[in-house]
Design a protein around this motif. Sequence first.
Motif, PDB file in Angstrom:
ATOM      1  N   UNK A 223      32.927  44.021  40.852  1.00 16.25           N
ATOM      2  CA  UNK A 223      32.590  45.168  41.282  1.00 16.25           C
ATOM      3  C   UNK A 223      33.198  45.095  42.626  1.00 16.25           C
ATOM      4  N   UNK A 224      33.282  44.042  43.447  1.00 16.92           N
ATOM      5  CA  UNK A 224      33.787  44.045  44.731  1.00 16.92           C
ATOM      6  C   UNK A 224      35.594  44.138  44.337  1.00 16.92           C
ATOM      7  N   UNK A 225      35.970  43.225  43.794  1.00 13.67           N
ATOM      8  CA  UNK A 225      37.474  43.277  43.080  1.00 13.67           C
ATOM      9  C   UNK A 225      37.769  44.601  42.753  1.00 13.67           C
ATOM     10  N   UNK A 226      36.912  45.478  41.967  1.00 14.27           N
ATOM     11  CA  UNK A 226      37.323  46.793  41.492  1.00 14.27           C
ATOM     12  C   UNK A 226      37.349  47.528  42.813  1.00 14.27           C
ATOM     13  N   UNK A 227      36.461  47.696  43.816  1.00 15.58           N
ATOM     14  CA  UNK A 227      36.517  48.529  44.601  1.00 15.58           C
ATOM     15  C   UNK A 227      37.691  48.055  45.660  1.00 15.58           C
ATOM     16  N   UNK A 228      38.263  46.703  45.734  1.00 16.83           N
ATOM     17  CA  UNK A 228      39.325  46.230  46.668  1.00 16.83           C
ATOM     18  C   UNK A 228      40.528  46.715  45.647  1.00 16.83           C
ATOM     19  N   UNK A 229      40.521  47.602  44.476  1.00 19.56           N
ATOM     20  CA  UNK A 229      41.429  47.880  43.634  1.00 19.56           C
ATOM     21  C   UNK A 229      42.595  46.710  43.053  1.00 19.56           C
ATOM     22  N   UNK A 230      41.830  45.634  42.895  1.00 19.21           N
ATOM     23  CA  UNK A 230      42.563  44.438  42.197  1.00 19.21           C
ATOM     24  C   UNK A 230      42.020  44.346  40.778  1.00 19.21           C
ATOM     25  N   UNK A 231      41.799  45.220  40.210  1.00 14.85           N
ATOM     26  CA  UNK A 231      41.338  45.370  38.731  1.00 14.85           C
ATOM     27  C   UNK A 231      42.203  46.487  37.806  1.00 14.85           C
ATOM     28  N   UNK A 232      42.556  46.323  36.731  1.00 16.47           N
ATOM     29  CA  UNK A 232      43.139  47.271  35.914  1.00 16.47           C
ATOM     30  C   UNK A 232      42.540  47.005  34.525  1.00 16.47           C
ATOM     31  N   UNK A 233      42.063  48.414  34.044  1.00 17.34           N
ATOM     32  CA  UNK A 233      41.135  48.334  32.787  1.00 17.34           C
ATOM     33  C   UNK A 233      41.905  49.508  31.755  1.00 17.34           C
ATOM     34  N   UNK A 234      41.744  48.891  30.517  1.00 22.12           N
ATOM     35  CA  UNK A 234      42.218  49.597  29.553  1.00 22.12           C
ATOM     36  C   UNK A 234      43.373  48.569  28.828  1.00 22.12           C
ATOM     37  N   UNK A 235      43.380  48.566  27.397  1.00 17.99           N
ATOM     38  CA  UNK A 235      44.266  47.725  26.705  1.00 17.99           C
ATOM     39  C   UNK A 235      45.883  47.852  27.141  1.00 17.99           C
ATOM     40  N   UNK A 236      46.381  49.040  27.210  1.00 17.14           N
ATOM     41  CA  UNK A 236      47.898  49.240  27.414  1.00 17.14           C
ATOM     42  C   UNK A 236      48.056  48.493  28.851  1.00 17.14           C
ATOM     43  N   UNK A 237      47.267  48.922  29.858  1.00 23.45           N
ATOM     44  CA  UNK A 237      47.587  48.993  31.049  1.00 23.45           C
ATOM     45  C   UNK A 237      47.279  47.294  31.424  1.00 23.45           C
ATOM     46  N   UNK A 238      46.353  46.736  30.832  1.00 24.33           N
ATOM     47  CA  UNK A 238      45.984  45.274  30.999  1.00 24.33           C
ATOM     48  C   UNK A 238      47.309  44.536  30.534  1.00 24.33           C
ATOM     49  N   UNK A 239      47.882  44.805  29.299  1.00 27.16           N
ATOM     50  CA  UNK A 239      48.811  44.059  28.532  1.00 27.16           C
ATOM     51  C   UNK A 239      50.061  44.479  29.595  1.00 27.16           C
ATOM     52  N   UNK A 240      50.375  45.666  30.197  1.00 25.88           N
ATOM     53  CA  UNK A 240      51.580  45.618  31.249  1.00 25.88           C
ATOM     54  C   UNK A 240      51.361  44.846  32.538  1.00 25.88           C
ATOM     55  N   UNK A 241      50.141  44.654  32.817  1.00 17.83           N
ATOM     56  CA  UNK A 241      49.949  43.828  34.079  1.00 17.83           C
ATOM     57  C   UNK A 241      50.199  42.241  33.546  1.00 17.83           C
ATOM     58  N   UNK A 242      49.893  41.949  32.361  1.00 16.35           N
ATOM     59  CA  UNK A 242      50.146  40.424  31.969  1.00 16.35           C
ATOM     60  C   UNK A 242      51.530  40.420  31.885  1.00 16.35           C
ATOM     61  N   UNK A 243      52.496  41.242  31.086  1.00 15.51           N
ATOM     62  CA  UNK A 243      53.631  40.965  31.119  1.00 15.51           C
ATOM     63  C   UNK A 243      54.576  41.083  32.276  1.00 15.51           C
ATOM     64  N   UNK A 244      53.968  41.823  33.328  1.00 14.51           N
ATOM     65  CA  UNK A 244      54.744  41.756  34.566  1.00 14.51           C
ATOM     66  C   UNK A 244      54.173  40.544  35.415  1.00 14.51           C
ATOM     67  N   UNK A 245      53.464  39.650  34.900  1.00 12.84           N
ATOM     68  CA  UNK A 245      52.938  38.538  35.601  1.00 12.84           C
ATOM     69  C   UNK A 245      51.910  38.766  36.824  1.00 12.84           C
ATOM     70  N   UNK A 246      51.407  39.943  36.930  1.00 10.82           N
ATOM     71  CA  UNK A 246      50.559  40.533  37.654  1.00 10.82           C
ATOM     72  C   UNK A 246      48.956  40.132  37.446  1.00 10.82           C
ATOM     73  N   UNK A 247      48.848  39.858  36.338  1.00 11.28           N
ATOM     74  CA  UNK A 247      47.243  39.757  35.853  1.00 11.28           C
ATOM     75  C   UNK A 247      47.053  38.130  36.096  1.00 11.28           C
ATOM     76  N   UNK A 248      46.147  37.921  37.043  1.00  8.39           N
ATOM     77  CA  UNK A 248      45.676  36.233  37.055  1.00  8.39           C
ATOM     78  C   UNK A 248      44.578  36.051  36.048  1.00  8.39           C
ATOM     79  N   UNK A 249      43.879  37.045  35.684  1.00 10.79           N
ATOM     80  CA  UNK A 249      42.457  36.554  34.850  1.00 10.79           C
ATOM     81  C   UNK A 249      42.417  38.032  33.878  1.00 10.79           C
ATOM     82  N   UNK A 250      42.131  37.691  32.639  1.00 10.92           N
ATOM     83  CA  UNK A 250      41.834  38.926  31.668  1.00 10.92           C
ATOM     84  C   UNK A 250      40.334  38.680  31.043  1.00 10.92           C
ATOM     85  N   UNK A 251      39.570  39.676  31.253  1.00 11.81           N
ATOM     86  CA  UNK A 251      38.286  39.619  30.787  1.00 11.81           C
ATOM     87  C   UNK A 251      38.165  40.667  29.673  1.00 11.81           C
TER      88      UNK A 251
END
Length: 100
Positions: free
Chosen positions: A12-40
């Motif tokens: 929740x804190x990470x979300x408020x700090x805008x360090x989270x992306x949700x939704x399948x397409x957006x998450x995959x985009x973050x993973x591809x661009x090496x921005x995702x550090x953890x996928x839940x």
Amino acid sequence: MSDNNKWKSLLGIANRARKITSGEELVIKEVRSNRAKLVIIAADASNNTMKKVTDKASYYKVPVKTVSDRYELGNAIGKDARVVVAVTDAGFANKLKTLM
């Protein structure tokens, strides 16, 4: 507070700090661009989504954690049901990995 709730409040804190992306397409985009550090991902995600996200994450060497269901995940970030989220901050990601 149990460990189970600690990860939720941290997410929740990470979300408020805008360090989270949700939704399948957006998450995959973050993973591809090496921005995702953890996928839940929620355990009740469709097989297709589960496979797509976990394959992409393992290819890019992004750790994946599973939570019981989409409502638990959505609730943690103060939204309705969420099937998959990506944490884009290394600090939050590392702490979440130890809590989950």
